[in-house]
Write an enzyme that holds these catalytic residues in place. Structure first.
Site, PDB file in Angstrom:
ATOM      1  N   ASP A  44       0.642  -8.025  -0.626  1.00  0.00           N
ATOM      2  CA  ASP A  44       0.419  -6.707  -0.027  1.00  0.00           C
ATOM      3  C   ASP A  44      -0.996  -6.197  -0.294  1.00  0.00           C
ATOM      4  O   ASP A  44      -1.306  -5.728  -1.393  1.00  0.00           O
ATOM      5  CB  ASP A  44       1.442  -5.715  -0.617  1.00  0.00           C
ATOM      6  CG  ASP A  44       1.235  -4.297  -0.099  1.00  0.00           C
ATOM      7  OD1 ASP A  44       1.802  -3.357  -0.693  1.00  0.00           O
ATOM      8  OD2 ASP A  44       0.506  -4.142   0.901  1.00  0.00           O
ATOM      9  N   ASP A  67      -3.750  -3.940   5.930  1.00  0.00           N
ATOM     10  CA  ASP A  67      -2.591  -3.846   5.048  1.00  0.00           C
ATOM     11  C   ASP A  67      -1.518  -4.865   5.385  1.00  0.00           C
ATOM     12  O   ASP A  67      -0.668  -4.635   6.247  1.00  0.00           O
ATOM     13  CB  ASP A  67      -2.021  -2.427   5.139  1.00  0.00           C
ATOM     14  CG  ASP A  67      -0.908  -2.207   4.138  1.00  0.00           C
ATOM     15  OD1 ASP A  67      -0.406  -1.070   4.062  1.00  0.00           O
ATOM     16  OD2 ASP A  67      -0.539  -3.169   3.442  1.00  0.00           O
TER      17      ASP A  67
HETATM   18  N1  LIG Z   1       5.078   1.921   3.238  1.00  0.00           N
HETATM   19  C1  LIG Z   1       4.405   1.109   2.876  1.00  0.00           C
HETATM   20  C2  LIG Z   1       3.586   0.068   2.433  1.00  0.00           C
HETATM   21  C3  LIG Z   1       2.210  -0.021   2.628  1.00  0.00           C
HETATM   22  N2  LIG Z   1       1.438   0.848   3.286  1.00  0.00           N
HETATM   23  N3  LIG Z   1       1.754  -1.151   2.077  1.00  0.00           N
HETATM   24  N4  LIG Z   1       2.815  -1.792   1.521  1.00  0.00           N
HETATM   25  C4  LIG Z   1       3.924  -1.062   1.725  1.00  0.00           C
HETATM   26  N5  LIG Z   1       5.116  -1.445   1.280  1.00  0.00           N
HETATM   27  C5  LIG Z   1       6.370  -0.765   1.526  1.00  0.00           C
HETATM   28  C6  LIG Z   1       7.394  -1.500   0.726  1.00  0.00           C
HETATM   29  C7  LIG Z   1       6.741  -2.721   0.156  1.00  0.00           C
HETATM   30  C8  LIG Z   1       5.266  -2.631   0.455  1.00  0.00           C
END
Ligand SMILES: N#Cc1c(N)n[nH]c1N1CCCC1
Length: 330
Positions: A34, A218
């Site tokens: 992520d 992202d």
């Molecule tokens: N919302 C959101 C988000 C983001 N902007 N970047 N990673 C996110 N995740 C949500 C759950 C796991 C990772």
């Protein structure tokens, strides 16, 4: 040193999972890489069994190299209001052959329902900037920051694909994974994200609009969250599309013939095929579908998630004083 790891999509490409080896002997967990967050956290034997539904759990007691970071804790809430929290160990972490022997592994003691219900996702591997890591009282470094100095080049690349497996590479740009030139653009990391200027957009074959906006690259977000006016203009081209607040965004008939979406990086232009923008059905009979492009209203910047990133080969480059992002066609 360099390495390469698989990025395998879950249904509808909601997220991509990457096998990560933790501890000695190695325990393999499938993590969501992520670039929009900076904690490496895992389902663990420290959490109640009731919140584990099929996930692999990191068991520090079975790793001869695990060391508890005394008095360290973490907690994180994501933009979709999912959250997790826990305690911290240092242990060996190996991603695609690149290894660090004292990586902060944040063992969950509690997670929200959205994480419990995703049986395949064993945690996250954050690759945003370490300035937004949530460990207290002493902030920890991301895996990339820890290994950067040992990599042949201080960069990593994302080659995500539509409904099939792609790769995250560390320390090397694999020229076989893209065509043409890589266009680079400077990153403003002051908020901890890979934030850059999108130089404009085009819908289908319509004229490219050179109105720039800021967004973050992202890999942990499924959709492309773009400025409301851009999104409105896009769905104006889709017969039967409407903003359905009960569904949380724009929906359209699943049979709609969606226009492509073009985004600019500097003078370069990249295209998301219309097919990629049909994200998933919202009903059981598959008549109404949810758009892969939605509004960023309320966020403060655009979020260029997987719907957009899978259309390109993307370089997350921290090899110079100012970090930069590179985009190439593939
Ligand atoms: N919302 C959101 C988000 C983001 N902007 N970047 N990673 C996110 N995740 C949500 C759950 C796991 C990772």
């Amino acid at each position: 040193d360099s390495g390469s790891a698989r990025a395998s999509p879950e249904q509808y490409d909601i997220q991509y999972l990457t096998p990560v080896e933790i501890g000695t002997p190695p325990q393999t967990l499938n993590l969501d890489v992520d670039s929009g967050s900076s904690d490496l956290w895992v389902f663990s034997t420290e959490m109640p069994a009731s919140s584990v539904k099929g996930q692999a759990q990191y068991d520090p007691s079975k790793s001869s190299t695990a060391k508890r970071v005394q008095d360290a804790t973490w907690n994180i809430t994501y933009g979709d209001n999912s959250y997790s929290e826990g305690i911290v160990y240092k242990d060996v972490v190996n991603v695609g052959g690149v290894s660090f022997d004292a990586q902060a592994v944040e063992a969950a003691t509690a997670v929200s329902q959205t994480f419990t219900t995703d049986a395949n996702d064993d945690g996250l591997l954050g690759l945003a900037f370490s300035t937004i890591n949530t460990v207290q009282p002493s902030q920890e470094k991301t895996f990339f920051d820890n290994v950067a100095s040992e990599l042949d080049a201080a960069l990593w690349t994302a080659d995500l694909k539509y409904h099939k497996s792609g790769c995250y590479d560390f320390g090397v740009i694999d020229d076989s994974k893209y065509t043409g030139q890589i266009t680079y653009t400077d990153v403003d990391s002051s908020d901890g994200f890979w934030m850059f200027d999108v130089s404009g957009y085009g819908i289908g074959n319509n004229t490219f609009q050179s109105t720039s906006f800021q967004g973050i690259a992202d890999t942990g977000t499924t959709l492309a969250m773009l400025p409301a006016q851009v999104v409105k203009a896009y769905y104006k081209q889709v017969r039967g599309a409407k903003l359905d607040n009960s569904q949380g965004g724009y929906v359209f008939p699943c049979q709609a013939n969606l226009p492509s979406f073009v985004y600019g990086v500097g003078n370069a232009r990249y295209e998301i095929p219309g097919q990629y923008i049909n994200y998933a059905p919202v009903d059981n009979d598959g008549t109404t579908c949810f758009g892969g492009i939605q509004s960023d209203a309320g966020i403060g910047f655009a979020i260029l998630g997987d719907i957009l990133l899978k259309s390109a080969f993307v370089v997350f480059d921290a090899s110079e004083n100012v970090p930069r992002l590179g985009f190439a066609k593939k």
